[in-house]
Motif scaffolding. Structure first.
Motif, PDB file in Angstrom:
ATOM      1  N   MET A   1      81.965 100.028 126.018  1.00  0.00           N
ATOM      2  CA  MET A   1      81.840 101.012 124.936  1.00  0.00           C
ATOM      3  C   MET A   1      80.972 100.415 123.822  1.00  0.00           C
ATOM      4  SD  MET A   1      84.931 103.000 122.983  1.00  0.00           S
ATOM      5  CE  MET A   1      85.347 101.691 121.848  1.00  0.00           C
ATOM      6  N   THR A   2      79.907 101.135 123.468  1.00  0.00           N
ATOM      7  CA  THR A   2      79.065 100.622 122.390  1.00  0.00           C
ATOM      8  C   THR A   2      79.516 101.223 121.064  1.00  0.00           C
ATOM      9  OG1 THR A   2      77.478 102.350 122.854  1.00  0.00           O
ATOM     10  CG2 THR A   2      77.026 100.195 123.816  1.00  0.00           C
ATOM     11  N   THR A   3      79.330 100.465 120.024  1.00  0.00           N
ATOM     12  CA  THR A   3      79.733 100.914 118.696  1.00  0.00           C
ATOM     13  C   THR A   3      78.517 101.473 117.968  1.00  0.00           C
ATOM     14  OG1 THR A   3      81.402  99.189 118.648  1.00  0.00           O
ATOM     15  CG2 THR A   3      80.810 100.174 116.533  1.00  0.00           C
ATOM     16  N   ASP A   4      78.675 102.665 117.420  1.00  0.00           N
ATOM     17  CA  ASP A   4      77.581 103.288 116.672  1.00  0.00           C
ATOM     18  C   ASP A   4      77.721 102.871 115.200  1.00  0.00           C
ATOM     19  OD1 ASP A   4      75.467 104.789 115.914  1.00  0.00           O
ATOM     20  OD2 ASP A   4      76.414 106.740 116.268  1.00  0.00           O
ATOM     21  N   TRP A   5      77.304 101.625 114.919  1.00  0.00           N
ATOM     22  CA  TRP A   5      77.554 101.018 113.608  1.00  0.00           C
ATOM     23  C   TRP A   5      77.082 101.860 112.417  1.00  0.00           C
ATOM     24  CZ3 TRP A   5      80.917  97.189 113.163  1.00  0.00           C
ATOM     25  CH2 TRP A   5      81.191  96.412 114.297  1.00  0.00           C
ATOM     26  N   LEU A   8      79.540 104.170 110.853  1.00  0.00           N
ATOM     27  CA  LEU A   8      80.762 103.610 110.256  1.00  0.00           C
ATOM     28  C   LEU A   8      80.466 103.110 108.848  1.00  0.00           C
ATOM     29  CD1 LEU A   8      82.069 101.485 113.270  1.00  0.00           C
ATOM     30  CD2 LEU A   8      82.670 103.834 112.661  1.00  0.00           C
ATOM     31  N   ALA A  50      84.558  99.738 109.934  1.00  0.00           N
ATOM     32  CA  ALA A  50      83.710  98.692 110.507  1.00  0.00           C
ATOM     33  C   ALA A  50      84.515  97.426 110.799  1.00  0.00           C
ATOM     34  CB  ALA A  50      82.555  98.386 109.564  1.00  0.00           C
ATOM     35  N   ALA A  53      86.234  97.978 114.028  1.00  0.00           N
ATOM     36  CA  ALA A  53      85.208  97.980 115.080  1.00  0.00           C
ATOM     37  C   ALA A  53      84.728  96.563 115.390  1.00  0.00           C
ATOM     38  CB  ALA A  53      84.035  98.859 114.652  1.00  0.00           C
ATOM     39  N   ARG A  57      84.648  91.924 118.931  1.00  0.00           N
ATOM     40  CA  ARG A  57      83.703  90.812 118.858  1.00  0.00           C
ATOM     41  C   ARG A  57      84.373  89.565 118.260  1.00  0.00           C
ATOM     42  NH1 ARG A  57      77.588  90.801 116.662  1.00  0.00           N
ATOM     43  NH2 ARG A  57      77.414  88.544 116.911  1.00  0.00           N
ATOM     44  N   ASN A  93      94.300 101.283 120.760  1.00  0.00           N
ATOM     45  CA  ASN A  93      92.868 101.289 121.075  1.00  0.00           C
ATOM     46  C   ASN A  93      92.310  99.877 121.246  1.00  0.00           C
ATOM     47  OD1 ASN A  93      93.062 104.025 120.807  1.00  0.00           O
ATOM     48  ND2 ASN A  93      92.257 104.075 118.707  1.00  0.00           N
TER      49      ASN A  93
END
Ligand SMILES: [Zn+2]
Length: 241
Positions: A1-5, A8, A50, A53, A57, A93
């Motif tokens: 899943m990529t994060t649409d920074w 945010l 953020a 999110a 990482r 999540n």
């Protein structure tokens, strides 16, 4: 899943720059720690989207980094998670990164000697588990001080949990000697739930000072001004509700 920074927010607005900030943190964890928290969790009571999110990482980084630098990563993640209320969707999540963070913190605790560092990591562990209040209220065990309000007369009470003497005093009458009332610790075998678990853990990890303070933190005090008896843990918690 990529994060649409860019969609945010962090404390300064768009989180578009957060991946680069995480790159800097990865390169220099001690040096970039406070800048990272300024953006993701600035007042240690509000985390931005953020921040959550960033947790996957941070969990990966915590796995890969050196033992020496690992506390910086765990404490950053812990500060973010301490802002999530118990039962928040984020626990489901982010179950996998949270399990990694919990395991790494659990492993690091017995190897952490300084009580200050130990308590910070212990709080991080509780924040990954979704324990509220105590993921940010254990520091008084190290400083030897808690400030609470009398539940009856509302006076400010200083609770001293020193190694030699544990007492309650009120600063309401600065011109006369503050009266002190002794704190009444719980018997360790009567500690229950989280208090018992923390006590056993601190003993097992060789943290005598922390273990000694817990029966007082989960014991009783008496207001020096009005004589009302109260639960120390309840009044410490009341400050955060
Ligand atoms: Zn009182």
């Amino acid at each position: 899943m990529t994060t649409d920074w860019p969609t945010l927010n962090d404390a300064c607005g768009s989180a578009a720059h957060v991946p680069a900030l995480l790159d800097s943190f990865e390169a220099d964890q001690a040096g970039v720690w406070s800048e990272l928290l300024d953006h993701l969790c600035p007042h240690l009571d509000t985390a931005y989207l953020a921040g959550f999110a960033a947790l996957p990482r941070l969990a990966t980084l915590a796995t890969r980094t050196t033992t020496e630098d690992r506390p910086w990563v765990l404490l950053a993640a812990g500060a973010i998670m301490s802002c999530a209320p118990t039962g928040d969707a984020v626990f489901e999540n982010l179950a996998t990164p949270l399990a990694d963070l919990r395991r790494l913190t659990d492993q690091l605790l017995p190897a952490t000697a300084a009580p200050e560092d130990y308590i910070s990591l212990l709080q991080a562990l509780l924040s990954f588990e979704g324990v509220e209040i105590w993921d940010r209220c254990l520091e008084g065990l190290q400083t030897g001080e808690y400030e609470v309000e009398c539940p009856y007369c509302g006076v400010n009470i200083l609770l001293a949990l020193g190694e030699d003497e544990c007492f309650a005093s009120s600063d309401d009458h600065p011109l006369r000697d503050a009266e002190k009332t002794p704190l009444r610790p719980s018997a360790p075998e009567q500690l229950e739930g989280l208090a018992r678990r923390l006590y056993n853990r601190a003993l097992a990890d060789g943290q005598q000072l922390v273990a000694q303070g817990l029966p007082y933190l989960f014991g009783c005090a008496t207001c020096p001004d009005c004589g009302t008896a109260f639960s120390v843990a309840d009044r410490v918690s009341a400050r955060w509700r």
